[in-house]
Structure formats: C-alpha cells, structure tokens
Design a protein around this motif. Sequence first.
Motif, PDB file in Angstrom:
ATOM      1  N   SER A 147      30.029  48.027  43.469  1.00 28.91           N
ATOM      2  CA  SER A 147      31.286  47.987  44.221  1.00 28.91           C
ATOM      3  C   SER A 147      31.888  46.591  44.090  1.00 28.91           C
ATOM      4  N   ASP A 148      33.155  46.484  44.426  1.00 29.36           N
ATOM      5  CA  ASP A 148      33.805  45.168  44.456  1.00 29.36           C
ATOM      6  C   ASP A 148      33.149  44.263  45.497  1.00 29.36           C
ATOM      7  N   ALA A 149      32.723  44.868  46.605  1.00 32.86           N
ATOM      8  CA  ALA A 149      32.071  44.082  47.661  1.00 32.86           C
ATOM      9  C   ALA A 149      30.784  43.444  47.154  1.00 32.86           C
ATOM     10  N   GLU A 150      30.035  44.177  46.322  1.00 31.90           N
ATOM     11  CA  GLU A 150      28.804  43.627  45.768  1.00 31.90           C
ATOM     12  C   GLU A 150      29.099  42.452  44.838  1.00 31.90           C
ATOM     13  N   LYS A 151      30.170  42.565  44.071  1.00 31.07           N
ATOM     14  CA  LYS A 151      30.552  41.460  43.190  1.00 31.07           C
ATOM     15  C   LYS A 151      30.932  40.234  44.010  1.00 31.07           C
ATOM     16  N   GLN A 152      31.718  40.440  45.058  1.00 30.15           N
ATOM     17  CA  GLN A 152      32.131  39.315  45.891  1.00 30.15           C
ATOM     18  C   GLN A 152      30.941  38.668  46.583  1.00 30.15           C
ATOM     19  N   SER A 153      29.954  39.466  46.975  1.00 31.09           N
ATOM     20  CA  SER A 153      28.737  38.919  47.577  1.00 31.09           C
ATOM     21  C   SER A 153      28.010  38.009  46.594  1.00 31.09           C
ATOM     22  N   ALA A 154      27.927  38.456  45.351  1.00 33.07           N
ATOM     23  CA  ALA A 154      27.250  37.660  44.325  1.00 33.07           C
ATOM     24  C   ALA A 154      27.973  36.339  44.091  1.00 33.07           C
ATOM     25  N   LEU A 155      29.286  36.384  44.042  1.00 31.01           N
ATOM     26  CA  LEU A 155      30.060  35.162  43.837  1.00 31.01           C
ATOM     27  C   LEU A 155      29.934  34.228  45.041  1.00 31.01           C
ATOM     28  N   HIS A 156      29.952  34.815  46.232  1.00 30.81           N
ATOM     29  CA  HIS A 156      29.829  34.007  47.453  1.00 30.81           C
ATOM     30  C   HIS A 156      28.484  33.284  47.504  1.00 30.81           C
ATOM     31  N   LYS A 157      27.431  33.969  47.060  1.00 35.62           N
ATOM     32  CA  LYS A 157      26.085  33.377  47.061  1.00 35.62           C
ATOM     33  C   LYS A 157      25.822  32.543  45.808  1.00 35.62           C
ATOM     34  N   LYS A 158      26.801  32.537  44.897  1.00 35.53           N
ATOM     35  CA  LYS A 158      26.683  31.780  43.646  1.00 35.53           C
ATOM     36  C   LYS A 158      25.466  32.205  42.841  1.00 35.53           C
ATOM     37  N   ILE A 159      25.298  33.538  42.735  1.00 36.41           N
ATOM     38  CA  ILE A 159      24.164  34.101  41.991  1.00 36.41           C
ATOM     39  C   ILE A 159      24.313  33.811  40.501  1.00 36.41           C
ATOM     40  N   CYS A 160      25.525  33.925  39.989  1.00 33.88           N
ATOM     41  CA  CYS A 160      25.768  33.686  38.570  1.00 33.88           C
ATOM     42  C   CYS A 160      27.263  33.503  38.374  1.00 33.88           C
ATOM     43  N   LYS A 161      27.669  33.233  37.150  1.00 34.70           N
ATOM     44  CA  LYS A 161      29.095  33.112  36.838  1.00 34.70           C
ATOM     45  C   LYS A 161      29.747  34.493  36.821  1.00 34.70           C
ATOM     46  N   GLU A 162      31.032  34.502  37.103  1.00 33.92           N
ATOM     47  CA  GLU A 162      31.742  35.769  37.254  1.00 33.92           C
ATOM     48  C   GLU A 162      31.701  36.623  35.988  1.00 33.92           C
ATOM     49  N   GLU A 163      31.715  35.992  34.824  1.00 34.65           N
ATOM     50  CA  GLU A 163      31.758  36.776  33.584  1.00 34.65           C
ATOM     51  C   GLU A 163      30.492  37.591  33.347  1.00 34.65           C
ATOM     52  N   LYS A 164      29.417  37.252  34.036  1.00 33.37           N
ATOM     53  CA  LYS A 164      28.177  38.022  33.893  1.00 33.37           C
ATOM     54  C   LYS A 164      28.202  39.287  34.744  1.00 33.37           C
ATOM     55  N   LEU A 165      29.110  39.365  35.695  1.00 35.44           N
ATOM     56  CA  LEU A 165      29.176  40.490  36.627  1.00 35.44           C
ATOM     57  C   LEU A 165      30.156  41.546  36.131  1.00 35.44           C
ATOM     58  N   GLN A 166      29.753  42.799  36.223  1.00 37.30           N
ATOM     59  CA  GLN A 166      30.645  43.903  35.861  1.00 37.30           C
ATOM     60  C   GLN A 166      30.541  44.986  36.924  1.00 37.30           C
ATOM     61  N   VAL A 167      31.685  45.392  37.445  1.00 34.20           N
ATOM     62  CA  VAL A 167      31.707  46.435  38.475  1.00 34.20           C
ATOM     63  C   VAL A 167      31.792  47.807  37.811  1.00 34.20           C
ATOM     64  N   ILE A 168      30.824  48.666  38.128  1.00 32.06           N
ATOM     65  CA  ILE A 168      30.872  50.081  37.756  1.00 32.06           C
ATOM     66  C   ILE A 168      30.597  50.878  39.030  1.00 32.06           C
ATOM     67  N   PHE A 169      31.649  51.438  39.587  1.00 35.47           N
ATOM     68  CA  PHE A 169      31.493  52.191  40.821  1.00 35.47           C
ATOM     69  C   PHE A 169      30.530  53.364  40.632  1.00 35.47           C
ATOM     70  N   ASN A 170      29.790  53.664  41.681  1.00 39.53           N
ATOM     71  CA  ASN A 170      28.927  54.838  41.688  1.00 39.53           C
ATOM     72  C   ASN A 170      29.750  56.115  41.562  1.00 39.53           C
ATOM     73  N   GLY A 171      29.069  57.207  41.262  1.00 35.68           N
ATOM     74  CA  GLY A 171      29.742  58.495  41.182  1.00 35.68           C
ATOM     75  C   GLY A 171      28.845  59.622  41.625  1.00 35.68           C
ATOM     76  N   VAL A 172      29.425  60.789  41.773  1.00 31.07           N
ATOM     77  CA  VAL A 172      28.687  61.984  42.165  1.00 31.07           C
ATOM     78  C   VAL A 172      28.887  63.055  41.103  1.00 31.07           C
ATOM     79  N   ASP A 173      27.948  63.982  41.036  1.00 27.37           N
ATOM     80  CA  ASP A 173      27.974  65.003  39.999  1.00 27.37           C
ATOM     81  C   ASP A 173      28.863  66.170  40.436  1.00 27.37           C
TER      82      ASP A 173
END
Length: 373
Positions: A147-173
């Motif tokens: 989710s976008d929220a997960e990406k923002q959490s990673a950036l806030h915690k400075k886990i890695c640089k933004e280019e390493k992060l890719q958002v792929i939303f979950n889905g249902v069958d």
Amino acid sequence: MRKIRILHVVQAAGGVDRYIRMLLKYLDKEEFENIMVCSQDFHKGDYERLADGFEQIEMNRAIGMSDLKSIREVRRRIKKYNPDIVYAHSSKAGAIARVADIGLKNRCVYNPHGWAFNMRCSEKKKMMYAVIEKIAAPFCDKIICISDAEKQSALHKKICKEEKLQVIFNGVDIKAYENGTHGKVTRADLNIPEDAFVVGMVGRISPQKAPDVFVRMAKLVKDEVPNAHFVIVGSGNQEAEVRQYAEDNGFEDSLHITGWVNDPMSYVELFDIACLLSRWEGFGLVLPEYMMEEKPIVATCVDAIPNIVRNEENGLLVEVDNAAEASEAVIRLYRNAKFKQNLVIQGIKDVHSKFDAQRVAKEHEKLFEELVR
C-alpha cells in the motif's frame, strides 16, 4: 527463451499463504517457474498445481538461535535451484532469505506484507524491527509495499531509498469468487433468524483486529436495533473475553463466533454490514473481499485502510478504538438503505478496477522481467 525461475521463501502462513497462492495462480506459467521454500506451517497439497517445486524447512516466528540453521537451509536451497530471483515474503523470511542470499548471483525481492514496526507493541520492539529492516535493506534489489501507507512508513523510518520501494496493491481472486458456489452457509446454520440485521467481521480474535471494540460496538447497536445479530469469522486468544462481555451484557445469544473456517467468504454472504476495526493494518485484504461480496463497510481510519476505503464513497471510516463511533456508522447504514447501496455500488467498481488478483500478477511479471531481462 527459458523460464524465469523464482524461489519464494516464506515463513508466515495465514494471509501470506493466500497471497502467494493467488499470485502463483495468475503468473504466466509459460514464462515463470516457481519454487516454494517454506516453513512447517504450510501444506504441500495447497501448492500441487501452483508451484513447480515445494520444500519445507524449519522457520520459526520468534527470533532465536534456530534462525542460523534456517539461514543455512535456505542458502542450500538457493544454491540447489539457482534461481533468477529470490522472493522473500514477510519480515522473518525476509531477514532469513536476504542474509542467506548474500554473495549469490541472482536478484532479490522482499515483500514484508506489512511492516513489523507498525504493529502495536513496545517502542523497544518497534525500534528493533526498524533496525533489522535497515540492516537487511541493502541485500535486496526491490522492496514491494502492499500500500502507499507502507511505502510512506518505510520512508519515514528511513529503511531505504525511495527508488528501492515499489507499491503493488494487494488483490482478491474475483474470477474464482464469481465462478464459485454461493449459499453454502445459511443463517439457519448459525441459528440466526432470517429477518435479523447481521453485522460481521472476519479476522483473528486478537488485539490487532480489535474484537473487543467490535463487541462493545455490538452492545450499542443491539440497544438501538433489537433484532441485530453479530458474527465473528475467526478464532483467537481473546474469544473468551469477547464471549464474556456479551454474556455480561445480555446478548450472548446474538453473538456467533465461527472459529477457524476454510471459506470465510461463505459467512460474509450472511452479513448486512461488514466491519474491520483493526488497530493496525498492513493492507486489510478482507476489505476488497467485502466489496466483492457487495457488502457495505465500516472500517478504522488507520495505516493502509484509507487506501482502500474512502470515507462516504465506498465505505465509512471511524477512529481506532472508538466503539461509539463505529456503532453510529453501523446504525446510519441500517437506517439509510439508499446511502448504503451507493457505497456498495462504488465498492464493486473499485474492487474490479483496483484490487483484482490478476492485476497483482501482471505487475509482478513486469517487475520480474525488468530485474532479469
């Protein structure tokens, strides 16, 4: 051109297990070969027609000395299968696989399926989880955020640089649901009257999913809607507490707890209103499932949930730990059929346009091809 070989390393079952099975179902089998290396909590039979290889090793949720053995065993499997991509799922397997893969010639992808440092736990534990993620981040090529929220959490915690992060939303069958059998569970099976107003939730009966808030909300709704019944689809360590509250407040006969079930969506079909009152949530896969089932939603405004539920558009959002606000939202939907139907119609549109498992697979395919080709 030979297939791209992907070795999936996974420790946590439950929602992660469902995610991987949906992903493997729709990945192009002419282009990708999938090998499962998973913990003792998985079942080989679930992957017979999905994976090209299946191996189990001991991987435990708790951090301990057994992790060293797990790292050695995963490294052995990586060398054995020589994959193009190692795909680590969930935080524990993510740490094990990335350490095991150091120095080996492949690409590495990591999907935490919800950051551990976002859980409601002590500040000391949150700090420890964040430190582990920072240390391990350099040892993979991409980190998938659900989710976008997960990406923002990673950036806030400075886990890695933004280019390493890719958002792929979950889905249902959606395809499986539409082709499936419906009506397998009836209200009579749970001793619920046909004319009852049914409010339900799917989730573990544990602190994250806030079953204690759900049952307090239930009491307030019951006071306003006498024929209301409440269903919890799941099991967990707070079940006795939840049942005791219902008994103490005189509505134990209107509370129905299914325990663990193979097909939770069969029970969702019985709901008039579907709730997810989580205290934290990496994604909340049950929300698009509710939409798929054409159920109006009441959910908490926390973490990734607002990425899925837009307040007043395809559901109603309430504050965390606020049983009174949740009950008001449920009663509002009970009293306003047209508004409720408008939310359902928008939810149906959203689940088809944004949360289809086939879209998840296509985005993974594109990423894998970019990493390897």
